[in-house]
Design an enzyme around this catalytic site. Structure first.
Site, mmCIF file in Angstrom:
data_model
loop_
_atom_site.group_PDB
_atom_site.id
_atom_site.type_symbol
_atom_site.label_atom_id
_atom_site.label_comp_id
_atom_site.label_asym_id
_atom_site.label_seq_id
_atom_site.Cartn_x
_atom_site.Cartn_y
_atom_site.Cartn_z
ATOM 1 N N PHE A 22 39.246 -14.391 -13.184
ATOM 2 C CA PHE A 22 38.347 -15.500 -12.854
ATOM 3 C C PHE A 22 38.905 -16.843 -13.334
ATOM 4 O O PHE A 22 38.280 -17.884 -13.131
ATOM 5 C CB PHE A 22 36.955 -15.250 -13.456
ATOM 6 C CG PHE A 22 36.304 -14.024 -12.875
ATOM 7 C CD1 PHE A 22 35.837 -14.045 -11.569
ATOM 8 C CD2 PHE A 22 36.198 -12.859 -13.612
ATOM 9 C CE1 PHE A 22 35.266 -12.912 -11.010
ATOM 10 C CE2 PHE A 22 35.634 -11.714 -13.055
ATOM 11 C CZ PHE A 22 35.172 -11.743 -11.753
ATOM 12 N N SER A 23 40.085 -16.808 -13.963
ATOM 13 C CA SER A 23 40.640 -18.060 -14.508
ATOM 14 C C SER A 23 40.919 -19.100 -13.427
ATOM 15 O O SER A 23 40.611 -20.283 -13.631
ATOM 16 C CB SER A 23 41.907 -17.762 -15.315
ATOM 17 O OG SER A 23 41.558 -17.016 -16.451
ATOM 18 N N LYS A 73 51.096 -10.882 -23.550
ATOM 19 C CA LYS A 73 50.626 -11.816 -24.581
ATOM 20 C C LYS A 73 51.549 -11.847 -25.799
ATOM 21 O O LYS A 73 51.652 -12.861 -26.477
ATOM 22 C CB LYS A 73 49.198 -11.468 -25.012
ATOM 23 C CG LYS A 73 48.152 -11.850 -23.966
ATOM 24 C CD LYS A 73 46.739 -11.607 -24.471
ATOM 25 C CE LYS A 73 45.723 -11.986 -23.422
ATOM 26 N NZ LYS A 73 44.346 -11.840 -23.887
ATOM 27 N N ASN A 94 47.720 -16.552 -25.477
ATOM 28 C CA ASN A 94 47.059 -16.481 -24.155
ATOM 29 C C ASN A 94 47.095 -17.816 -23.418
ATOM 30 O O ASN A 94 46.692 -17.899 -22.265
ATOM 31 C CB ASN A 94 45.604 -15.982 -24.281
ATOM 32 C CG ASN A 94 44.673 -17.081 -24.756
ATOM 33 O OD1 ASN A 94 45.076 -17.987 -25.474
ATOM 34 N ND2 ASN A 94 43.419 -17.001 -24.352
ATOM 35 N N ASP A 109 41.586 -16.753 -27.600
ATOM 36 C CA ASP A 109 40.657 -15.622 -27.397
ATOM 37 C C ASP A 109 39.646 -15.499 -28.546
ATOM 38 O O ASP A 109 38.435 -15.506 -28.326
ATOM 39 C CB ASP A 109 41.431 -14.304 -27.268
ATOM 40 C CG ASP A 109 42.063 -14.130 -25.897
ATOM 41 O OD1 ASP A 109 41.503 -14.650 -24.911
ATOM 42 O OD2 ASP A 109 43.110 -13.466 -25.815
ATOM 43 N N ALA A 134 40.939 -1.876 -32.653
ATOM 44 C CA ALA A 134 41.974 -2.584 -33.423
ATOM 45 C C ALA A 134 43.117 -2.980 -32.497
ATOM 46 O O ALA A 134 44.282 -2.950 -32.879
ATOM 47 C CB ALA A 134 42.464 -1.705 -34.571
ATOM 48 N N GLY A 136 44.480 -5.908 -29.316
ATOM 49 C CA GLY A 136 44.777 -7.334 -29.300
ATOM 50 C C GLY A 136 43.542 -8.205 -29.433
ATOM 51 O O GLY A 136 43.543 -9.198 -30.180
ATOM 52 N N ALA A 137 42.466 -7.854 -28.731
ATOM 53 C CA ALA A 137 41.248 -8.673 -28.781
ATOM 54 C C ALA A 137 40.631 -8.597 -30.180
ATOM 55 O O ALA A 137 40.197 -9.618 -30.731
ATOM 56 C CB ALA A 137 40.256 -8.206 -27.721
ATOM 57 N N TYR A 232 32.466 -7.815 -20.185
ATOM 58 C CA TYR A 232 31.548 -8.626 -19.363
ATOM 59 C C TYR A 232 31.319 -7.997 -17.988
ATOM 60 O O TYR A 232 30.682 -8.601 -17.128
ATOM 61 C CB TYR A 232 32.031 -10.079 -19.247
ATOM 62 C CG TYR A 232 33.418 -10.256 -18.707
ATOM 63 C CD1 TYR A 232 34.507 -10.366 -19.566
ATOM 64 C CD2 TYR A 232 33.657 -10.306 -17.339
ATOM 65 C CE1 TYR A 232 35.791 -10.536 -19.082
ATOM 66 C CE2 TYR A 232 34.935 -10.477 -16.842
ATOM 67 C CZ TYR A 232 35.996 -10.591 -17.723
ATOM 68 O OH TYR A 232 37.260 -10.742 -17.224
HETATM 69 P P1 NAP Z 1 43.781 -3.039 -26.373
HETATM 70 O O1 NAP Z 1 44.746 -3.938 -27.078
HETATM 71 O O2 NAP Z 1 44.283 -2.031 -25.404
HETATM 72 O O3 NAP Z 1 42.915 -2.278 -27.515
HETATM 73 C C1 NAP Z 1 41.914 -1.361 -27.164
HETATM 74 C C2 NAP Z 1 41.248 -0.827 -28.437
HETATM 75 O O4 NAP Z 1 40.182 0.030 -28.011
HETATM 76 C C3 NAP Z 1 42.150 0.009 -29.318
HETATM 77 O O5 NAP Z 1 41.774 -0.193 -30.653
HETATM 78 C C4 NAP Z 1 41.836 1.444 -28.891
HETATM 79 O O6 NAP Z 1 41.907 2.399 -29.937
HETATM 80 C C5 NAP Z 1 40.374 1.339 -28.518
HETATM 81 N N1 NAP Z 1 40.046 2.323 -27.489
HETATM 82 C C6 NAP Z 1 40.450 2.301 -26.192
HETATM 83 N N2 NAP Z 1 39.926 3.363 -25.527
HETATM 84 C C7 NAP Z 1 39.212 4.073 -26.446
HETATM 85 C C8 NAP Z 1 38.442 5.269 -26.391
HETATM 86 N N3 NAP Z 1 38.299 5.954 -25.251
HETATM 87 N N4 NAP Z 1 37.836 5.716 -27.518
HETATM 88 C C9 NAP Z 1 37.970 5.023 -28.672
HETATM 89 N N5 NAP Z 1 38.678 3.876 -28.802
HETATM 90 C C10 NAP Z 1 39.289 3.405 -27.697
HETATM 91 O O7 NAP Z 1 42.691 -3.897 -25.554
HETATM 92 P P2 NAP Z 1 42.166 -5.378 -25.896
HETATM 93 O O8 NAP Z 1 43.018 -6.365 -25.201
HETATM 94 O O9 NAP Z 1 41.980 -5.469 -27.360
HETATM 95 O O10 NAP Z 1 40.761 -5.393 -25.124
HETATM 96 C C11 NAP Z 1 39.652 -4.627 -25.582
HETATM 97 C C12 NAP Z 1 38.415 -4.905 -24.732
HETATM 98 O O11 NAP Z 1 38.047 -6.268 -24.852
HETATM 99 C C13 NAP Z 1 38.626 -4.671 -23.229
HETATM 100 O O12 NAP Z 1 37.452 -4.083 -22.711
HETATM 101 C C14 NAP Z 1 38.790 -6.052 -22.654
HETATM 102 O O13 NAP Z 1 38.355 -6.123 -21.313
HETATM 103 C C15 NAP Z 1 37.853 -6.840 -23.576
HETATM 104 N N6 NAP Z 1 38.230 -8.252 -23.644
HETATM 105 C C16 NAP Z 1 37.285 -9.176 -23.254
HETATM 106 C C17 NAP Z 1 37.590 -10.510 -23.316
HETATM 107 C C18 NAP Z 1 36.553 -11.522 -22.890
HETATM 108 O O14 NAP Z 1 36.923 -12.676 -22.605
HETATM 109 N N7 NAP Z 1 35.290 -11.191 -22.877
HETATM 110 C C19 NAP Z 1 38.856 -10.939 -23.766
HETATM 111 C C20 NAP Z 1 39.788 -9.981 -24.169
HETATM 112 C C21 NAP Z 1 39.456 -8.624 -24.104
HETATM 113 P P3 NAP Z 1 43.294 3.133 -30.415
HETATM 114 O O15 NAP Z 1 44.043 2.077 -31.170
HETATM 115 O O16 NAP Z 1 42.810 4.241 -31.270
HETATM 116 O O17 NAP Z 1 43.988 3.551 -29.146
#
Ligand code: NAP
Length: 287
Positions: A22-23, A73, A94, A109, A134, A136-137, A232
């Site tokens: 959506f950016s 990133k 980002n 972020d 734990a 990136g977010a 979201y």
């Molecule tokens: P990421 O770097 O891939 O990290 C995902 C995290 O979730 C890891 O800690 C992972 O655990 C855990 N995880 C994934 N699947 C899992 C499962 N089935 N059961 C338990 N833990 C699980 O992703 P990210 O970039 O941090 O993003 C995380 C979420 O934030 C996403 O849904 C993304 O869409 C959302 N987000 C939203 C915004 C916004 O603007 N609203 C911005 C950024 C991100 P492990 O380390 O144990 O694998």
């Protein structure tokens, strides 16, 4: 369609995939609003093998800057000239600003999440905050929370080593107001009795799995909690629905999307994107 001419500047998004983003919608609205002769485009970069060319191409073509999304990133960092303090601590970028031929990397972020909280009047000073995830977010939010609030953070992740890695890499920093209290696995979550704030930084609950709740067996909500979700899509996740139903305050993931964009737009243009207008536009466009 914009009135594109010889003087039109460019900002872009680089990532893979990008079609869902959506950016372009948000930033082109901002450029139009402020009568800035600049267009925002989404550029698909196949993989790390073409990332360097993409970044240097953007610099050579005098783009004003770009957003960087998954999966670049962190891998984009070697191609930048400078990093903001937060981008260094988070180890991810980002937003890039091309300032007179120098590429400067930022991370909006986590600060976007905190600005969203503050905009809704939430103050996390003296609160026990539990971060689920734990990745990136989570990392960007932890840095922003530690900077902004005197709070106590517990990180809960199924791979607890990733949580410990975040904790170890930030614990030396004495400029933070808050502190990371401990790192736990989901099985230990049931023992956490004094949590004030819960922030879901995992993708659990995202469409099409929108009937799921993160760590549902171990998670117990109580009505005095503030419950936040980064997801979201859907607007209101099952976690937020359940929390609202028992009387918790809740905070939506859409606000982080909006505020990370507001902060990036400010970096490129020194102008404000109005939150209410962007929220209204996105509510119509996404839901
Ligand atoms: P990421 O770097 O891939 O990290 C995902 C995290 O979730 C890891 O800690 C992972 O655990 C855990 N995880 C994934 N699947 C899992 C499962 N089935 N059961 C338990 N833990 C699980 O992703 P990210 O970039 O941090 O993003 C995380 C979420 O934030 C996403 O849904 C993304 O869409 C959302 N987000 C939203 C915004 C916004 O603007 N609203 C911005 C950024 C991100 P492990 O380390 O144990 O694998």
């Amino acid at each position: 369609m914009k009135n594109i001419n010889g003087g039109t500047g460019t900002v872009c998004l680089i990532g893979n995939p990008i079609a869902h983003s959506f950016s372009p919608f948000i930033h082109n609205y901002g450029f139009d609003l402020h009568n800035i002769n600049t267009v925002y485009l989404a550029h698909l970069v196949e993989d790390d093998s073409t990332l360097e060319q993409a970044v240097y191409g953007m610099k050579a073509l005098n783009y004003l800057g770009c957003n960087v999304t998954y999966p670049f990133k962190t891998s984009v960092i070697p191609f930048l000239d400078e990093l903001s303090e937060d981008a260094k601590l988070i180890g991810a970028v980002n937003t890039i600003h091309n300032r007179n031929g120098k590429l400067i990397g930022y991370n909006t972020d986590g600060l976007g999440f905190v600005e969203g909280l503050k905009n809704k009047g939430f103050n996390l000073n003296y609160k026990n905050v539990c971060i689920l995830g734990a990745g990136g977010a989570a990392r960007s939010i932890i840095v922003a929370l530690l900077r902004s609030f005197n709070c106590n953070i517990t990180i809960c992740n199924r791979d607890v080593d990733k949580a410990l890695e975040i904790s170890d890499s930030l614990s030396w920093n004495n400029s933070f107001l808050g502190k990371i209290h401990r790192c736990i696995t989901p099985s230990q979550l049931a023992m956490e009795k004094d949590l004030d704030v819960l922030i879901n930084c995992t993708p659990i609950g995202m469409k099409p799995n929108d009937d799921c709740i993160p760590f549902s067996e171990q998670l117990s909500l109580n009505e005095s909690m503030l419950v936040c979700d980064l997801i979201y899509h859907p607007y209101e996740t099952k976690l937020l629905k359940d929390a609202k139903a028992i009387g918790c305050e809740i905070h939506y993931g859409l606000d982080m999307l909006i505020f990370q964009a507001i902060l990036a737009f400010k970096i490129w243009t020194d102008k404000e994107l109005p939150y209410n207008n962007v929220e209204n536009l996105l509510m119509k466009k996404i839901y």
